[in-house]
Design a protein around this motif. Structure first.
Motif, PDB file in Angstrom:
ATOM      1  N   UNK A 348       0.889  -1.207  -0.060  1.00 43.46           N
ATOM      2  CA  UNK A 348      -0.017   0.024  -0.130  1.00 43.46           C
ATOM      3  C   UNK A 348       0.943   1.326   0.133  1.00 43.46           C
ATOM      4  N   UNK A 349       0.505   2.124  -0.889  1.00 43.48           N
ATOM      5  CA  UNK A 349       1.035   3.466  -0.691  1.00 43.48           C
ATOM      6  C   UNK A 349      -0.039   4.433  -0.413  1.00 43.48           C
ATOM      7  N   UNK A 350       0.196   5.585   0.405  1.00 45.10           N
ATOM      8  CA  UNK A 350      -0.497   6.587   0.883  1.00 45.10           C
ATOM      9  C   UNK A 350      -0.994   7.282  -0.403  1.00 45.10           C
ATOM     10  N   UNK A 351      -2.291   7.655  -0.659  1.00 49.28           N
ATOM     11  CA  UNK A 351      -2.825   8.132  -1.860  1.00 49.28           C
ATOM     12  C   UNK A 351      -2.268   9.794  -2.017  1.00 49.28           C
ATOM     13  N   UNK A 352      -1.697  10.441  -1.119  1.00 51.60           N
ATOM     14  CA  UNK A 352      -1.144  11.585  -1.015  1.00 51.60           C
ATOM     15  C   UNK A 352       0.134  11.451  -1.392  1.00 51.60           C
ATOM     16  N   UNK A 354       1.761   9.196  -2.956  1.00 57.18           N
ATOM     17  CA  UNK A 354       2.087   8.036  -4.056  1.00 57.18           C
ATOM     18  C   UNK A 354       3.074   8.486  -5.232  1.00 57.18           C
ATOM     19  N   UNK A 355       3.218   9.663  -5.227  1.00 61.65           N
ATOM     20  CA  UNK A 355       4.420  10.381  -6.484  1.00 61.65           C
ATOM     21  C   UNK A 355       5.677   9.907  -5.791  1.00 61.65           C
ATOM     22  N   UNK A 356       5.926  10.344  -4.535  1.00 59.95           N
ATOM     23  CA  UNK A 356       7.287  10.167  -3.828  1.00 59.95           C
ATOM     24  C   UNK A 356       7.328   8.669  -3.717  1.00 59.95           C
ATOM     25  N   UNK A 381      -1.656  16.349  -5.023  1.00 60.24           N
ATOM     26  CA  UNK A 381      -0.552  17.574  -4.453  1.00 60.24           C
ATOM     27  C   UNK A 381       0.711  17.290  -5.128  1.00 60.24           C
ATOM     28  N   UNK A 382       1.190  18.667  -5.189  1.00 60.97           N
ATOM     29  CA  UNK A 382       2.613  18.819  -5.553  1.00 60.97           C
ATOM     30  C   UNK A 382       2.889  18.006  -7.025  1.00 60.97           C
ATOM     31  N   UNK A 383       2.381  18.709  -8.066  1.00 58.01           N
ATOM     32  CA  UNK A 383       2.352  18.250  -9.389  1.00 58.01           C
ATOM     33  C   UNK A 383       3.609  17.987  -9.896  1.00 58.01           C
ATOM     34  N   UNK A 645       1.076  20.656  -0.812  1.00 51.45           N
ATOM     35  CA  UNK A 645       2.058  19.743  -0.361  1.00 51.45           C
ATOM     36  C   UNK A 645       1.369  18.548  -0.200  1.00 51.45           C
ATOM     37  N   UNK A 646       2.182  17.382  -0.333  1.00 50.53           N
ATOM     38  CA  UNK A 646       1.798  16.095  -0.195  1.00 50.53           C
ATOM     39  C   UNK A 646       1.889  15.383   1.398  1.00 50.53           C
ATOM     40  N   UNK A 647       2.134  16.310   2.230  1.00 45.48           N
ATOM     41  CA  UNK A 647       2.148  15.782   3.441  1.00 45.48           C
ATOM     42  C   UNK A 647       0.724  15.113   3.891  1.00 45.48           C
TER      43      UNK A 647
END
Ligand SMILES: Nc1nc2c(c(=O)[nH]1)N[C@H]1C(S)=C(S)[C@@H](COP(=O)(O)OP(=O)(O)OC[C@H]3O[C@@H](n4cnc5c(=O)[nH]c(N)nc54)[C@H](O)[C@@H]3O)O[C@H]1N2
Ligand SMILES: Nc1nc2c(c(=O)[nH]1)N[C@H]1C(S)=C(S)[C@@H](COP(=O)(O)OP(=O)(O)OC[C@H]3O[C@@H](n4cnc5c(=O)[nH]c(N)nc54)[C@H](O)[C@@H]3O)O[C@H]1N2
Ligand code: SF4
Ligand SMILES: [Mo]
Length: 668
Positions: A348-352, A354-356, A381-383, A645-647
């Motif tokens: 699982x990745x956090x949806x917030x 996911x990019x990182x 967040x954080x395009x 921010x993706x926090x």
């Protein structure tokens, strides 16, 4: 000849409207409201009407596309499905199935949209997302406090003496509740709106309470403090039905009213007035989602829940801490549909984040990303990080109706049907508790196909075709099993077009809460178990002068990125003509300080990115507040998420999209 048929709005929205759709010569020509729908009563919004344009648009994706040497080429479905399936098999054998990420969001409220999960579970289990950009912090908060997130039935607001709309942009995002507010006002209810922006709902209110963004929890603590000082609390409820009141008492005594007023930028006398309003029962609170998209978002919703509890407004007619209404979705069966038991591996990745997480993934790395029902390149967040991440995976597959910013990056773009081109049932777990039926009305243009067809075809090629050998009728009946036991049937739904679900209309009336203690929990056992601390706090946003004075010095303005009027997120901007541009709405003090006037072109920036747009001054917005509506495509100026921010929020399950400081300056 024109025929008119009943249908349902598929959009991710509070209202879940009933439609009457006109069809001429096999084409949808008009979308209107269904006057027989018990809640939405024939009225719909521009987003609903525009589903006609979305369906008929010449920009619709009509054929599968493959990117070859940087250019999209039309290919056959056969080729697209064979190649994607072969790559999925290769990835599974070489790296394991979790090297595939399924990235999705909430494009469509159709219940059969959940079959994507069945597909990925049967494949062996992929990397999935958890949490929600949308309402995650608040849902989790209410699970901690009440044991679930349930709302009162729409008509109950007519029983309220006082109605507090707290951070919900009702007139724009929840139009049928707006109608109810007009009705309640006629009945003599008083209306209060707490929001940093003077929105259209605030215009209707007895009083608009303007607040510093992200400070609502502290305001709620201040109101509780005043309620206790004035002895307006419900002593019996507190004693018999709550847990952890001593902790709450300690918390509200830790700050003076003066300090609270200074931090929230709400005058002391207004806080006292709100204490009287909450004490004058029944008072109902209708929370929105904007105010929980902060790092302290879960705690904010919990303090507002606590205020509703202390003031004795839980489980009574005309009361409630109304946020979401999960009991609607909880009426249906999902396990049969999604077959979670088929998963062999799991990540699982956090949806917030996911990019990182995509960029950092090891064992296995992400080799394929499958995007369905979402447009992460504008909505995450954080395009700038999102763009890197979604460009980095070996193969990006996007299933969509249009060439979105996400689809532009893809290796394969698969053309999806719209809601009028497939049968499904629709509900929203946000406001009312009716489920709507949506028949297939027209064929899809070109070679566009329903998502379910795509899953079925891929399942065949991957060797689990049998798991998808069901008719729509059978799939729909699968979801209705728990309701069938209560006498509901698909036939009745088809015939009546909408059915009232058997939910609790005044939640918690029996005062039996679904928490560990069976009580309303000011100090949460679940919070204690999950995060090591279930106590309430006076938390402030991450990007604020209290937490980070240096950041606040460089970036003095709070940026909100609220939902657009005429689009559901990114879905309609390309249909709005050539007039789309980025509007930077600013509070009057910013215009004065920076000598800006309406129409000036500005750059808004922070250390994550920048957005350019045109100034529009909001005379009554809270000082130092800026808003740029979310959802704007790259070609129209770009997503405001270049700044966000993706926090994750305090409880790990929500976003911090509005917890964002920026600076701005005029440019030529
Ligand atoms: N027109 C339209 N309607 C929509 C949607 C859409 O895209 N367009 N999207 C749908 C979806 S998915 C959702 S989740 C809902 C969201 O529905 P809402 O919750 O109504 O919408 P938001 O835009 O998230 O923000 C709501 C309000 O929160 C306020 N706000 C922001 N920060 C704070 C704060 O710190 N404190 C307080 N008190 N208020 C704050 C904003 O000023 C705004 O008025 O709307 C649904 N309806
Ligand atoms: N800055 C900022 N960012 C936000 C928000 C905010 O308030 N501020 N709000 C957040 C919230 S509340 C939400 S809910 C999310 C929404 O995030 P998303 O759900 O990603 O947003 P949409 O723009 O609705 O994108 C949905 C995409 O799915 C496509 N689509 C529509 N129907 C179907 C279908 O049936 N099948 C398939 N395969 N595709 C379909 C649409 O064309 C569109 O491209 O955004 C979040 N992002
Ligand atoms: S978007 Fe919401 S308000 Fe508009 S028609 Fe659809 S359900 Fe109704
Ligand atoms: Mo949302």
């Amino acid at each position: 000849m024109a025929i008119v048929r009943k249908a349902a709005c598929p959009l991710n929205c509070w209202d879940s409207c009933g439609f009457q759709v006109t069809i001429e010569n096999g084409r949808v020509t008009k979308v209107e409201g269904d006057p027989d729908h018990p809640i939405t009563k024939g009225k719909i919004c521009a987003r609903g009407r525009m589903l006609e344009a979305r369906t008929n648009s010449p920009e619709r994706l009509m054929h599968p596309l493959k990117k070859v040497n940087g250019q999209f080429q039309e290919i056959s479905w056969e080729q697209a499905l064979d190649e994607i399936a072969a790559e999925m098999l290769r990835i599974k054998e070489t790296y394991g199935s979790t090297a595939v990420l399924h990235s999705h969001d909430y494009a469509n409220n159709g219940i059969l949209k959940n079959l994507d999960q069945r597909f990925f579970n049967c494949y062996g289990g992929v990397t999935e997302l958890y949490g929600s950009l949308c309402w995650g912090s608040g849902i989790e908060a209410q699970k901690w406090d009440f044991g679930n997130a349930w709302s009162h039935a729409p008509n109950d607001v007519l029983n309220s003496r006082n109605i507090i709309i707290w951070g919900r942009n009702v007139a724009r995002t929840n139009m049928h509740f707006y109608e109810k507010l007009l009705e309640a006002k006629k009945h003599g209810s008083h209306l209060y709106v707490i929001d940093p922006l003077y929105n259209a709902t605030a215009k209707l209110a007895d009083q608009h309470i303007s607040i510093k963004p992200g400070m609502d929890g502290i305001l709620a603590a201040g109101i509780i403090k005043e309620i206790l000082r004035l002895e307006l609390e419900d002593k019996e409820f507190i004693e018999q039905y709550t847990h952890g009141f001593a902790d709450l008492l300690q918390l509200v005594n830790s700050n003076s009213l003066e300090q609270i007023s200074e931090m929230t930028e709400v005058p002391e006398e207004v806080i006292t007035k709100l204490a009287y309003i909450y004490g004058d029962r029944p008072a109902s609170t209708y929370m929105g989602l904007g105010m929980q998209r902060y790092e302290n978002g879960g705690n904010t919703i919990r303090l507002i829940d606590a205020l509703c509890a202390v003031s004795g407004n839980i489980g009574i007619d005309g009361g409630g801490a109304n946020y979401a209404n999960l009991q609607v979705g909880q009426s249906f069966a999902f396990d049969e549909l999604t077959l979670a038991g088929r998963k062999q591996s799991f990540r699982q990745f956090s949806i917030m984040k996911q990019a990182e997480e995509i960029l950092a993934a090891k064992d296995p790395e992400i080799k394929m990303i499958f995007v369905t029902c979402g447009n992460p390149l504008t909505q995450l967040p954080d395009t700038n990080v999102a763009e890197k991440a979604f460009s980095s995976a070996g193969t990006l597959v996007a299933v969509d109706q249009f060439m979105t910013d996400t689809a532009m990056l893809a290796d394969y773009v698969l053309p999806a049907a719209t809601a009028f081109e497939e049968e499904d049932i629709y509900y929203s777990s946000m406001y009312h508790h009716y489920v709507n039926y949506g028949p297939q009305l027209v064929p899809s243009p070109g070679e566009a196909k329903p998502d379910l067809w795509i899953w079925t075809q891929l399942a065949d090629r991957l060797g689990f075709g049998a798991d998808f050998e069901f008719t729509r009728e059978e799939w729909l009946n699968m979801t209705l099993v728990p309701l069938a036991e209560k006498g509901y049937s698909l036939e009745a739904l088809k015939e009546q077009h909408t059915l009232e679900l058997p939910v609790n209309k005044i939640p918690w009336q029996d005062r039996k809460f679904n928490t560990r203690t069976g009580k309303f929990e000011f100090t949460s056992s679940l919070g204690e178990e999950k995060m090591g601390n279930g106590k309430l706090s006076l938390a402030v946003p991450k990007e604020s002068k209290w937490r980070n004075p240096a950041l606040a010095q460089n970036y003095p303005y709070s940026l909100l990125t609220i939902h657009p009027m005429r689009s559901n997120h990114s879905q309609n901007y390309h249909l709005l003509g050539d007039t789309v541009k980025v509007k930077v709405e600013i509070a009057a003090n910013i215009a004065d300080d920076r000598e800006l006037k309406n129409g000036d072109f500005v750059r808004v920036w922070n250390n994550r990115g920048e957005v350019k747009g045109y100034i529009s001054i909001l005379p009554a917005a809270h000082p130092n507040t800026v808003n740029i509506d979310e959802g704007i495509w790259k070609k129209f100026g770009g997503s405001v998420n270049q700044l966000t921010s993706s926090t994750e929020s305090d409880n790990g399950l929500g976003s911090t999209l509005y917890d964002c400081l920026v600076n701005l300056e005029k440019i030529e």
